[in-house]
Structure formats: structure tokens, C-alpha cells
Design a protein around this motif. Structure first.
Motif, PDB file in Angstrom:
ATOM      1  N   GLU A 102       0.824  -1.197   0.000  1.00 45.39           N
ATOM      2  CA  GLU A 102       0.000   0.000   0.000  1.00 45.39           C
ATOM      3  C   GLU A 102       0.861   1.250   0.000  1.00 45.39           C
ATOM      4  O   GLU A 102       1.996   1.249   0.458  1.00 45.39           O
ATOM      5  CB  GLU A 102      -0.936   0.015   1.226  1.00 45.39           C
ATOM      6  CG  GLU A 102      -0.236   0.008   2.569  1.00 45.39           C
ATOM      7  CD  GLU A 102       0.061  -1.398   3.060  1.00 45.39           C
ATOM      8  OE1 GLU A 102       0.139  -2.328   2.225  1.00 45.39           O
ATOM      9  OE2 GLU A 102       0.222  -1.562   4.279  1.00 45.39           O
TER      10      GLU A 102
ATOM     11  N   TYR B  32      -5.028  -5.814  -7.716  1.00 44.41           N
ATOM     12  CA  TYR B  32      -4.780  -5.517  -6.321  1.00 44.41           C
ATOM     13  C   TYR B  32      -5.825  -4.452  -5.955  1.00 44.41           C
ATOM     14  O   TYR B  32      -5.993  -3.486  -6.694  1.00 44.41           O
ATOM     15  CB  TYR B  32      -3.389  -4.924  -6.099  1.00 44.41           C
ATOM     16  CG  TYR B  32      -2.242  -5.870  -6.270  1.00 44.41           C
ATOM     17  CD1 TYR B  32      -1.143  -5.514  -7.045  1.00 44.41           C
ATOM     18  CD2 TYR B  32      -2.224  -7.108  -5.639  1.00 44.41           C
ATOM     19  CE1 TYR B  32      -0.061  -6.374  -7.200  1.00 44.41           C
ATOM     20  CE2 TYR B  32      -1.152  -7.965  -5.785  1.00 44.41           C
ATOM     21  CZ  TYR B  32      -0.081  -7.602  -6.564  1.00 44.41           C
ATOM     22  OH  TYR B  32       0.987  -8.448  -6.707  1.00 44.41           O
ATOM     23  N   PHE B  34      -7.681  -1.867  -2.937  1.00 41.28           N
ATOM     24  CA  PHE B  34      -7.404  -1.122  -1.714  1.00 41.28           C
ATOM     25  C   PHE B  34      -8.625  -0.292  -1.327  1.00 41.28           C
ATOM     26  O   PHE B  34      -9.374   0.161  -2.181  1.00 41.28           O
ATOM     27  CB  PHE B  34      -6.223  -0.157  -1.916  1.00 41.28           C
ATOM     28  CG  PHE B  34      -4.955  -0.812  -2.384  1.00 41.28           C
ATOM     29  CD1 PHE B  34      -4.753  -1.103  -3.721  1.00 41.28           C
ATOM     30  CD2 PHE B  34      -3.959  -1.116  -1.483  1.00 41.28           C
ATOM     31  CE1 PHE B  34      -3.586  -1.706  -4.158  1.00 41.28           C
ATOM     32  CE2 PHE B  34      -2.776  -1.720  -1.915  1.00 41.28           C
ATOM     33  CZ  PHE B  34      -2.594  -2.014  -3.248  1.00 41.28           C
ATOM     34  N   TYR B  36      -9.234   3.198   1.063  1.00 44.61           N
ATOM     35  CA  TYR B  36      -8.668   4.298   1.836  1.00 44.61           C
ATOM     36  C   TYR B  36      -9.807   5.132   2.406  1.00 44.61           C
ATOM     37  O   TYR B  36     -10.894   5.206   1.826  1.00 44.61           O
ATOM     38  CB  TYR B  36      -7.802   5.209   0.953  1.00 44.61           C
ATOM     39  CG  TYR B  36      -6.458   4.644   0.581  1.00 44.61           C
ATOM     40  CD1 TYR B  36      -6.309   3.774  -0.494  1.00 44.61           C
ATOM     41  CD2 TYR B  36      -5.315   4.992   1.308  1.00 44.61           C
ATOM     42  CE1 TYR B  36      -5.067   3.266  -0.838  1.00 44.61           C
ATOM     43  CE2 TYR B  36      -4.071   4.494   0.970  1.00 44.61           C
ATOM     44  CZ  TYR B  36      -3.951   3.630  -0.102  1.00 44.61           C
ATOM     45  OH  TYR B  36      -2.718   3.134  -0.435  1.00 44.61           O
ATOM     46  N   PHE B  46      -4.831   4.438   4.719  1.00 41.58           N
ATOM     47  CA  PHE B  46      -5.016   3.072   4.264  1.00 41.58           C
ATOM     48  C   PHE B  46      -5.864   2.295   5.254  1.00 41.58           C
ATOM     49  O   PHE B  46      -5.647   2.353   6.464  1.00 41.58           O
ATOM     50  CB  PHE B  46      -3.644   2.412   4.107  1.00 41.58           C
ATOM     51  CG  PHE B  46      -3.685   0.934   3.897  1.00 41.58           C
ATOM     52  CD1 PHE B  46      -3.340   0.069   4.911  1.00 41.58           C
ATOM     53  CD2 PHE B  46      -4.061   0.405   2.671  1.00 41.58           C
ATOM     54  CE1 PHE B  46      -3.369  -1.294   4.731  1.00 41.58           C
ATOM     55  CE2 PHE B  46      -4.100  -0.962   2.475  1.00 41.58           C
ATOM     56  CZ  PHE B  46      -3.752  -1.814   3.512  1.00 41.58           C
ATOM     57  N   LYS B  49      -6.451  -4.080   2.168  1.00 40.31           N
ATOM     58  CA  LYS B  49      -6.139  -4.418   0.780  1.00 40.31           C
ATOM     59  C   LYS B  49      -6.400  -5.894   0.524  1.00 40.31           C
ATOM     60  O   LYS B  49      -6.361  -6.724   1.441  1.00 40.31           O
ATOM     61  CB  LYS B  49      -4.676  -4.089   0.464  1.00 40.31           C
ATOM     62  CG  LYS B  49      -3.671  -4.945   1.237  1.00 40.31           C
ATOM     63  CD  LYS B  49      -2.236  -4.551   0.907  1.00 40.31           C
ATOM     64  CE  LYS B  49      -1.246  -5.380   1.718  1.00 40.31           C
ATOM     65  NZ  LYS B  49       0.161  -4.967   1.464  1.00 40.31           N
ATOM     66  N   CYS B  91     -12.188   3.594  -2.953  1.00 39.13           N
ATOM     67  CA  CYS B  91     -11.720   2.296  -3.419  1.00 39.13           C
ATOM     68  C   CYS B  91     -10.673   2.550  -4.500  1.00 39.13           C
ATOM     69  O   CYS B  91     -10.787   3.523  -5.271  1.00 39.13           O
ATOM     70  CB  CYS B  91     -12.914   1.527  -3.982  1.00 39.13           C
ATOM     71  SG  CYS B  91     -12.570  -0.121  -4.569  1.00 39.13           S
TER      72      CYS B  91
END
Lengths: 114, 115
Positions: A102, B32, B34, B36, B46, B49, B91
Motif C-alpha cells: 500500500e 490488487y 485497496f 482508503y 489506508f 487491501k 476504493c
């Protein structure tokens, strides 16, 4: 906990002036990024930087923009001749190597071009 | 090209109730994914994930998200919302197979949790 820092928090400039936005990434990170968020819109990628060179850039990142890592800690974004449409929140981010890792974002610099 | 859709501009939920913030994605390779969160006048923090493995991933502050490959979705969930969860949620996706590290974000969903 280490964090990304950015200065200034707010920058006001006149159209046509040069601005430099500064970031201090997390110390053991090797990838650095700039994103921007125009008010009310999505966060957009500008540029990524690794091993002292640009690794990717978006269409937004034209010749008016440049990035630099002038020393071991700072990462800067320069806008050579600002336009009204450059007004946005600019976020710096950093990460360790590895695509699955990240990115950690700074608090942002709000740039207002008058 | 990669893209993210967050179909809801705003989600309203009462404190103590479960919440879901929706996200669908499009990538040419494997994703991938994530999540946030952005609090007012703050940067992006963050949350969690998905890289590979278990489709249900757990993250910070009690949030979790479920990766659904067939529906190309990665919805954010929490069993019991708190007023302090009120914030803007983003996202983001990265194409695992592209060799690039660029994150593409959705437009964000404002979550409002009422007392």
C-alpha cells in the motif's frame, strides 16, 4: 508511527507563477508518488518516481510539471507556470517496493491559483 | 486500462447498524484492491487491501471487505457502524499484471453515520 509529511499545507499563487510543493516520504520507502484531487472530484495519479527517475506519469503530468529528489529526504513537485485549473489538493505518497504494497499518503497541500 | 466505480455518492446508516460501501473495478489483468478513508482536511489513510488468498480481508478500525472475482466487486463492510466512521471512502485498484504501481481511484463515497 512514521508518516508522510507535506509543506506547505496551503499555497496561494498568481496564475503564471512557479510553485514548488514539498514532501518528506517515509524514510525506508523507495517509491514516491504525486496525486491531485480537484475539489469534488476523484483522486488522480500524476507521477511515480523510483531510483531517481520517473517510472510512470499520467497525461496530466505535462511539461509544466517536474519532480525532483534533491536530497535523501525531500521529494518535490514543481509547477512551472501555474494555471487556474491547477488549483487542487496535491497529495504525496510513498511505498516500499512491491506492487501489492500500500501507498502511504501525506495530508496534502491545497494549491489555489488566482 | 483500469477503472473503479463507486456507485453511491453517499451512504447513510444509523450507529450500531451494519454498513456497506460498494466498489466495482475493471482491470485487464488480476487486481490488487485497496480501500482508503479520508477525514476532513486530512490525507488518505489506508484501511485494507486484497492481494491474493482469502476473499474476505480484514483491516483497520473493524472494517472488512470481500473480493468477488465473478462480480468484479470489492465492497467495504463493517458489522456495527460508529459515528466516528463518518468520512469519505475511496476504493482503488492496481493491475497486478501491468508492471506499474499506479493506483486508480474511484470518485469516493461519503459515509454518514447518525447517532
Amino acid at each position: 508511527e512514521p508518516e508522510v509529511t507535506q509543506t506547505p499545507s496551503h499555497q496561494v499563487t498568481q496564475m503564471g507563477q512557479e510553485v514548488i510543493l514539498r514532501c518528506v516520504p517515509i524514510s525506508n520507502h523507495l517509491y514516491f508518488y504525486w496525486y491531485r484531487q480537484i475539489l469534488g472530484q476523484k483522486v488522480e495519479f500524476l507521477v511515480s518516481f523510483y531510483n531517481n527517475e520517473i517510472s510512470e506519469k499520467s497525461e496530466i503530468f505535462d511539461d509544466q510539471f517536474s519532480v525532483e529528489r534533491p536530497d535523501g529526504s525531500n521529494f518535490t513537485l514543481k509547477i512551472r507556470s501555474t494555471k487556474l485549473e491547477d488549483s487542487a489538493m496535491y497529495f504525496c505518497a510513498s511505498s516500499v517496493p512491491g506492487q501489492g504494497n500500500e501507498q502511504f499518503f501525506g495530508p496534502g497541500t491545497r494549491l489555489t491559483v488566482l | 486500462a483500469q477503472s473503479v466505480a463507486q456507485p453511491e455518492d453517499q451512504v447513510n446508516v444509523a450507529e450500531g447498524n451494519p454498513l456497506t460501501v460498494k466498489c466495482t473495478y475493471s482491470v485487464s489483468g488480476n487486481p490488487y484492491l485497496f480501500w482508503y478513508v479520508q477525514y476532513p482536511n486530512r490525507g488518505l489513510q489506508f484501511l485494507l487491501k486484497y492481494i491474493t488468498g482469502d476473499n474476505l480481508v480484514k483491516g483497520s478500525y473493524g472494517f472488512e471487505a470481500e473480493f468477488n472475482k465473478s462480480q468484479t466487486s470489492f465492497h467495504l463492510k463493517k458489522p456495527s457502524a460508529l459515528v466516528s466512521d463518518s468520512a469519505l471512502y475511496f476504493c482503488a485498484v492496481r493491475d497486478m499484471d501491468s508492471g506499474y504501481s499506479t493506483l486508480t481511484f474511484g470518485k469516493g463515497t461519503m459515509l454518514l453515520v447518525s447517532p
